[in-house]
Design a protein around this motif. Structure first.
Motif, mmCIF file in Angstrom:
data_model
loop_
_atom_site.group_PDB
_atom_site.id
_atom_site.type_symbol
_atom_site.label_atom_id
_atom_site.label_comp_id
_atom_site.label_asym_id
_atom_site.label_seq_id
_atom_site.Cartn_x
_atom_site.Cartn_y
_atom_site.Cartn_z
ATOM 1 N N ASP A 88 0.833 -1.213 0.000
ATOM 2 C CA ASP A 88 0.000 0.000 0.000
ATOM 3 C C ASP A 88 0.867 1.262 0.000
ATOM 4 O OD1 ASP A 88 1.058 -0.037 2.511
ATOM 5 O OD2 ASP A 88 -0.841 0.125 3.591
ATOM 6 N N GLN A 89 2.164 1.089 -0.282
ATOM 7 C CA GLN A 89 3.091 2.223 -0.190
ATOM 8 C C GLN A 89 2.732 3.357 -1.160
ATOM 9 O OE1 GLN A 89 7.142 1.074 -0.745
ATOM 10 N NE2 GLN A 89 7.933 2.855 0.317
ATOM 11 N N ILE A 90 2.317 2.991 -2.372
ATOM 12 C CA ILE A 90 1.974 4.026 -3.352
ATOM 13 C C ILE A 90 0.456 4.112 -3.469
ATOM 14 C CG2 ILE A 90 2.054 4.593 -5.821
ATOM 15 C CD1 ILE A 90 4.863 3.271 -5.772
ATOM 16 N N ASP A 91 -0.066 5.331 -3.393
ATOM 17 C CA ASP A 91 -1.519 5.511 -3.486
ATOM 18 C C ASP A 91 -1.940 5.903 -4.897
ATOM 19 O OD1 ASP A 91 -2.378 5.399 -0.494
ATOM 20 O OD2 ASP A 91 -0.613 6.689 -0.538
ATOM 21 N N VAL A 92 -1.150 6.796 -5.501
ATOM 22 C CA VAL A 92 -1.502 7.319 -6.825
ATOM 23 C C VAL A 92 -0.267 7.235 -7.712
ATOM 24 C CG1 VAL A 92 -2.273 9.398 -8.068
ATOM 25 C CG2 VAL A 92 -3.195 8.902 -5.805
ATOM 26 N N TYR A 315 -4.343 -1.145 -3.806
ATOM 27 C CA TYR A 315 -3.899 -1.463 -2.440
ATOM 28 C C TYR A 315 -3.839 -0.221 -1.557
ATOM 29 C CZ TYR A 315 -2.508 -5.368 -5.331
ATOM 30 O OH TYR A 315 -2.526 -6.387 -6.243
ATOM 31 N N SER A 316 -4.198 0.941 -2.114
ATOM 32 C CA SER A 316 -4.160 2.175 -1.324
ATOM 33 C C SER A 316 -5.128 2.047 -0.147
ATOM 34 C CB SER A 316 -4.564 3.365 -2.192
ATOM 35 O OG SER A 316 -4.792 4.493 -1.373
ATOM 36 N N THR A 317 -4.672 2.486 1.013
ATOM 37 C CA THR A 317 -5.559 2.467 2.183
ATOM 38 C C THR A 317 -6.138 3.864 2.436
ATOM 39 O OG1 THR A 317 -3.565 2.712 3.514
ATOM 40 C CG2 THR A 317 -4.501 0.495 3.365
ATOM 41 N N ALA A 321 -8.501 10.212 0.009
ATOM 42 C CA ALA A 321 -7.478 11.256 -0.132
ATOM 43 C C ALA A 321 -6.800 11.138 -1.502
ATOM 44 C CB ALA A 321 -6.447 11.114 0.981
ATOM 45 N N ALA A 322 -6.617 9.896 -1.952
ATOM 46 C CA ALA A 322 -5.973 9.668 -3.253
ATOM 47 C C ALA A 322 -6.834 10.268 -4.374
ATOM 48 C CB ALA A 322 -5.761 8.179 -3.480
#
Lengths: 432, 291
Positions: A88-92, A315-317, A321-322
């Motif tokens: 989940d390190q990268i959101d966008v 995988y963004s948590t 916000a993303a």
């Protein structure tokens, strides 16, 4: 109009505006205040805009934004490493749907953004984004990314050289060779025509020749590279660069082409619309350059139109916000700023923005550039190489075929036939 | 039971060295074992890996591009090593005999291999540009026509070999210079008494005595040359038409551009085996010529 009618119109107008103003008032940019998200961007002018304006985004939303900026290849390597680990390190992240769209979609690495588009700020105007690019970013019914820019190869030509050599701006593809021939005879010190020759980079420019000639990459589940139209395109593109291109053109990509043109050593350069600022750097070429689409061929005019998009990791948590970052970075306000920096906006309405109008009016070449961009938006084709999962590999085979013709190591028919075998295997692997 | 002092000492040493051993295992052994494991699997993006036995190795054995990359790697290796060993030895002999400013000369000579290979690549990319570069301009002063250099399938390997030689020949020269300085003076005194001409002294005395040093230099350069990557990545990316597609460039392309990690791991293991094999052979040669 009677007083009653006026009242009716006013009531209707007010009721029509009510939802907008209510929505404007209700839209809360600070909804995700305190969250931290990470965006992975390419170190090109489009990605740099996000990095430069990160503070403004943080101030508007209260979201902490970490910007990871890499060159294109390194960016993709980091992205694949992170996503393949389900991290989940990268959101966008920035993505090129025309290249990796099918591949990443199959891997499940895109979040469908369709439901989020309704949760947008009052000025966002999702429907104002280029329909062609939105279509290219929609894979299996899912909106995989939001377009950040619009670009495609355009023909930069030296008006002074064409005039000196008594050559008209090419009106058909056949005219290109005639024009190059005349320029070569008139001024041998000038490279008559230059475009991409680097194997993996050239499908971007070659695809316009291919489509304008009437070619289609996949016909009835088989490769169409060697169709009669395809062979004509291969012959024209290969021989233009072989006979009228610079020595060593097989290693040429945007950087070399822009340098050559800016330096005054090329009469016609078929290169990305994104290169406008590089080509005009220093101002020498501003007064003598004209810009047009590649002239139509027997198959019509089908310019290549692509754009970078902003996608969201599944995988963004911090998906809320993303999405705020994506809508902010693709908003009309940011895209108007991009436009005056030479990054064409994927929104037709931006051209009417007063600041953009002033910028366009300052130099005639910019107006020609804007006309070319508008044409890309309406008649563009996003197929750079084969529209399959293994698109990057398909580009390599197209590049090999073209380079064999440029170097004269194979005839167009032989070069094409060798590539077709590998391409048919890729298409079959993709399920036809 | 009481432990002796020496056993306690050994135990303490083992305990103290444990972090370093674990760190090495994590950073060196694990990636190698993981690459071996991956080379027997297929790794589709976003999905679990699957065991495919020797399929990746079979695929590379049948891939013309793989055999082309072996040919390119070996050709580049042989040309570069030959140029660097002969040029380096010649340079070392000149430096050995230099009477004026030897320290300054050595400092100037070592400067090329202090430059990062990426910078070297960028530098030569500009110099050798067929249209804008200085190399063709210099040729034109002598009435010689322009060359495509890195854009010519025929010339790309000799050109890359020359760039690498420009950078690494001084390194070989420094190693050989060290060897020359350690040769026994008594042998030269005997040759002088016998009236041996200097050419004969070089071929019959100096060169045979330098063979172990040359073998060491060859081993050091072999490891780099067989893994050749950076300069090609910056200048040609394996082109034109795969003419400079070394095994390392090919593996990188498959792994990090096409994301076929299983096949790329098989290529990486093949390259590793190749480097080990050649280095072992050279090491044996070095032992055979030692004196």
């Amino acid at each position: 109009m009677t007083a009653q009618s006026v009242r009716r119109v006013l009531v209707l107008a007010v009721s029509a505006l009510l939802p907008v103003t209510a929505h404007a008032a209700s839209f809360d940019w600070q909804k995700y205040k305190g969250q931290t998200i990470e965006v992975l961007v390419d170190n090109n002018p489009i990605g740099q805009i996000i990095a430069k304006n990160a503070d403004a985004f943080e101030k508007l939303t209260g979201i902490t934004l970490k910007v990871d900026i890499f060159t294109e290849q390194q960016m993709r390597q980091r992205l694949v490493t992170v996503l393949d680990a389900n991290s989940d390190q990268i959101d966008v992240y920035m993505t090129l749907p025309s290249r990796e769209g099918e591949q990443f979609s199959k891997a499940g690495w895109y979040t469908d953004l369709t439901p989020m588009t309704s949760d947008a700020g009052p000025s966002y105007n999702f429907k104002g984004l280029s329909p062609a690019l939105l279509k290219a970013a929609t894979i299996d019914g899912k909106l995989t990314s939001i377009p950040m820019n619009i670009e495609g190869p355009v023909l930069y030509y030296r008006q002074d050289i064409l005039k000196k050599c008594d050559v008209a701006v090419p009106a058909t593809m056949a005219d290109l060779e005639v024009a190059a021939q005349k320029i070569k005879a008139c001024d041998p010190s000038i490279t008559p025509f230059v475009s991409r020759g680097l194997r993996d980079a050239l499908p971007y420019t070659y695809s316009v020749f291919f489509h304008n000639m009437g070619g289609q990459y996949i016909v009835n589940g088989k490769s169409g590279l060697c169709s009669p139209q395809g062979l004509k395109a291969l012959k024209l593109y290969g021989e233009l660069l072989k006979n009228y291109g610079p020595l060593g053109v097989v290693n040429y990509s945007f950087y070399q082409i822009s340098s050559l043109y800016r330096d005054g050593r090329a009469a016609m350069a078929f290169e990305s619309s994104n290169e406008l600022s590089d080509m005009m750097q220093g101002g020498t070429r501003l007064g003598d350059t004209g810009i047009a689409l590649l002239p139509p061929g027997p198959g019509g005019s089908h310019p290549t139109t692509i754009g970078w998009g902003l996608a969201m990791s599944p995988y963004s948590t911090h998906k809320g916000a993303a999405w705020y970052l994506i809508q902010w970075a693709t908003s009309p306000e940011i895209q108007a700023q991009n436009e005056v920096a030479g990054i064409a906006a994927p929104r037709a309405a931006i051209a009417k923005d007063p600041a953009v109008q002033a910028w366009l009016a300052a130099e005639p070449v910019r107006t020609q550039w804007q006309h070319a961009i508008s044409a890309l938006a309406t008649s563009g084709n996003s197929d750079v190489g084969y529209p399959i999962v293994d698109n990057p590999e398909s580009r390599q085979y197209i590049g090999d075929a073209v380079d064999n013709v440029i170097l004269g190591s194979q005839t167009p028919a032989d070069a094409c036939s060798a590539a077709d075998g590998s391409l048919n295997t890729l298409i079959a692997k993709d399920g036809g | 039971m009481q432990l002796s002092a020496s056993s306690r000492h050994r135990g303490a040493l083992a305990l103290l060295s444990m972090p370093a051993v674990l760190f090495t295992a994590m950073m060196v052994v694990f990636p190698i074992l993981y690459t071996i494991w991956l080379s027997f699997r297929t790794a589709p993006l976003g999905h679990a890996t699957q065991f495919v036995g020797l399929a990746n190795y079979s695929q590379l054995a049948h891939a013309p591009q793989f055999w082309n990359s072996i040919k390119v790697s070996l050709t580049l290796y042989v040309i570069s090593l030959a140029l660097q060993l002969t040029g380096g030895t010649y340079l070392a002999v000149l430096l050995f005999q230099a009477k004026r400013m030897p320290a300054i000369l050595r400092s100037v000579l070592i400067s090329p291999f202090m430059v990062p290979p990426v910078v070297v690549g960028m530098m030569f990319l500009v110099i050798l540009d067929p249209s804008l570069g200085a190399a063709n301009w210099v040729l034109s002063l002598f009435g010689i026509g322009p060359s495509a250099w890195l854009a010519s399938p025929e010339w790309v390997i000799p050109t890359v070999a020359l760039i690498d030689t420009w950078q690494w020949m001084p390194f070989v020269a420094l190693i050989v210079l060290g060897g020359l300085q350690s040769l026994p003076p008594s042998v030269y005194e005997a040759a002088k008494i016998d009236g041996a001409p200097s050419r004969l002294v070089f071929w019959r005395i100096t060169l045979p005595l330098l063979l172990p040093t040359l073998a060491t230099a060859a081993i050091l350069r072999t490891v780099d040359l067989l893994r050749f990557f950076d300069i090609i990545y910056v200048t040609t990316q394996g082109g034109p038409l795969n003419a400079s597609d070394t095994l390392n460039i090919y593996g990188f392309h498959i792994g990090f551009e096409l994301f076929q990690f299983g096949y790329a791991s098989a290529l990486a293991m093949t390259l590793t085996a190749m480097v080990f094999g050649v280095v072992l052979a050279l090491n044996r040669l070095r032992k055979a010529v030692d004196w």
